[in-house]
Write a protein that holds these residues in place. Structure first.
Motif, PDB file in Angstrom:
ATOM      1  N   THR A 172       0.840  -1.191   0.000  1.00 49.48           N
ATOM      2  CA  THR A 172       0.000   0.000   0.000  1.00 49.48           C
ATOM      3  C   THR A 172       0.879   1.246   0.000  1.00 49.48           C
ATOM      4  OG1 THR A 172      -0.077   0.206   2.415  1.00 49.48           O
ATOM      5  CG2 THR A 172      -1.713  -1.241   1.365  1.00 49.48           C
ATOM      6  N   PRO A 173       0.341   2.391  -0.447  1.00 46.36           N
ATOM      7  CA  PRO A 173       1.121   3.631  -0.407  1.00 46.36           C
ATOM      8  C   PRO A 173       1.649   3.950   0.982  1.00 46.36           C
ATOM      9  CG  PRO A 173      -0.796   3.934  -1.786  1.00 46.36           C
ATOM     10  CD  PRO A 173      -0.951   2.590  -1.132  1.00 46.36           C
ATOM     11  N   GLN A 174       0.826   3.701   2.026  1.00 49.88           N
ATOM     12  CA  GLN A 174       1.272   3.981   3.393  1.00 49.88           C
ATOM     13  C   GLN A 174       2.441   3.081   3.787  1.00 49.88           C
ATOM     14  OE1 GLN A 174       0.078   6.514   5.178  1.00 49.88           O
ATOM     15  NE2 GLN A 174       1.702   6.104   6.642  1.00 49.88           N
ATOM     16  N   GLU A 175       2.396   1.803   3.383  1.00 50.69           N
ATOM     17  CA  GLU A 175       3.498   0.880   3.665  1.00 50.69           C
ATOM     18  C   GLU A 175       4.768   1.325   2.955  1.00 50.69           C
ATOM     19  OE1 GLU A 175       1.219  -3.392   4.379  1.00 50.69           O
ATOM     20  OE2 GLU A 175       1.637  -2.711   2.331  1.00 50.69           O
ATOM     21  N   VAL A 176       4.612   1.824   1.732  1.00 54.48           N
ATOM     22  CA  VAL A 176       5.776   2.285   0.967  1.00 54.48           C
ATOM     23  C   VAL A 176       6.433   3.482   1.653  1.00 54.48           C
ATOM     24  CG1 VAL A 176       6.514   3.331  -1.208  1.00 54.48           C
ATOM     25  CG2 VAL A 176       4.925   1.397  -1.227  1.00 54.48           C
ATOM     26  N   VAL A 177       5.613   4.437   2.089  1.00 50.47           N
ATOM     27  CA  VAL A 177       6.140   5.617   2.779  1.00 50.47           C
ATOM     28  C   VAL A 177       6.884   5.212   4.045  1.00 50.47           C
ATOM     29  CG1 VAL A 177       5.513   7.711   4.044  1.00 50.47           C
ATOM     30  CG2 VAL A 177       4.431   7.215   1.854  1.00 50.47           C
ATOM     31  N   SER A 178       6.285   4.338   4.831  1.00 50.63           N
ATOM     32  CA  SER A 178       6.897   3.902   6.085  1.00 50.63           C
ATOM     33  C   SER A 178       8.211   3.172   5.830  1.00 50.63           C
ATOM     34  CB  SER A 178       5.935   2.994   6.853  1.00 50.63           C
ATOM     35  OG  SER A 178       4.760   3.676   7.201  1.00 50.63           O
ATOM     36  N   ALA A 179       8.224   2.295   4.825  1.00 55.94           N
ATOM     37  CA  ALA A 179       9.425   1.528   4.523  1.00 55.94           C
ATOM     38  C   ALA A 179      10.567   2.423   4.056  1.00 55.94           C
ATOM     39  CB  ALA A 179       9.114   0.474   3.461  1.00 55.94           C
ATOM     40  N   LEU A 180      10.260   3.374   3.185  1.00 53.04           N
ATOM     41  CA  LEU A 180      11.316   4.248   2.666  1.00 53.04           C
ATOM     42  C   LEU A 180      11.842   5.179   3.748  1.00 53.04           C
ATOM     43  CD1 LEU A 180       9.998   5.096  -0.914  1.00 53.04           C
ATOM     44  CD2 LEU A 180      11.611   3.352  -0.202  1.00 53.04           C
TER      45      LEU A 180
END
Length: 212
Positions: A172-180
């Motif tokens: 998800t976009p939120q997961e991508v933001v958190s991971a980066l």
């Protein structure tokens, strides 16, 4: 003129595809408010007291109310329609396709591919939106305390490739933001100019989060 309306949720009509109309009764007066399909899916049951943040627009000699779940979404809508070629309907489509934080991130970082996921937004429109609103939304995002991708050394086309690859993998976009954000804060991560390295580290971090 209006900041928000609070009253009984009467119902939602879908007279025009992708343009739900919410009817809200306030002190005996019914207001039709256009909302996004994303917002429509989150609505409570009818006849419940409900508050919707609104923006009033004059279009073709008609007054139209556009509704939003939060004041931040309404404020972002007002920013979007300031960009050349972006009318109210295109702004609503952008807000329905991407969550608020992800839409702002895409504009600020110049992620044209992510913006182009919205129907009606081509490459040139995406580039224009990012060019005209990048600085303003960067400042607004800080004031609104929205989550930021603090990725030192990851920007422009590189950030776009990394984000789109992770989204294509099902995150998800939120997961991508958190991971980066997590990968960027890891001072041991040295290969910052390599998209594959970013993707590998992000997937590794996300896998650990799921395991935990």
């Amino acid at each position: 003129m209006f900041s928000y309306l609070k009253g009984l949720l009467v119902g939602v009509q879908m007279a025009v595809p992708q343009r739900p109309l919410l009817t809200l009764e306030v002190n005996g007066v019914g207001y039709d408010v256009q909302i996004t399909p994303r917002f429509a899916r989150e609505l409570p049951g009818t006849q419940e007291e409900f508050q919707v943040f609104v923006d009033l627009q004059l279009r073709d000699d008609r007054l139209l109310l556009f509704g939003f779940a939060t004041a931040a979404e309404r404020d972002l809508f007002r920013q979007l329609i300031r960009a050349s070629g972006v009318g109210a309907q295109l702004a609503m489509a952008l807000l329905s396709t991407l969550a608020l934080e992800d839409l702002v991130q895409a504009i600020v970082s110049g992620n044209h591919k992510m913006l182009s996921q919205t129907p009606g937004v081509g490459k040139k429109t995406a580039e224009r939106i990012s060019l005209e609103l990048r600085e303003t939304l960067g400042q607004w995002r800080e004031q609104a305390n929205l989550q930021v991708v603090a990725t030192v050394g990851l920007g422009g086309a590189l950030l776009e490739d990394v984000e789109m690859t992770l989204l294509a993998l099902g995150y998800t976009p939120q997961e991508v933001v958190s991971a980066l954000n997590a990968v960027s804060s890891d001072m041991q991560f040295g290969d910052r100019g390599n998209a594959e390295a970013w993707i590998k580290e992000a997937i590794s971090w996300l896998s650990r989060e799921v395991a935990d």
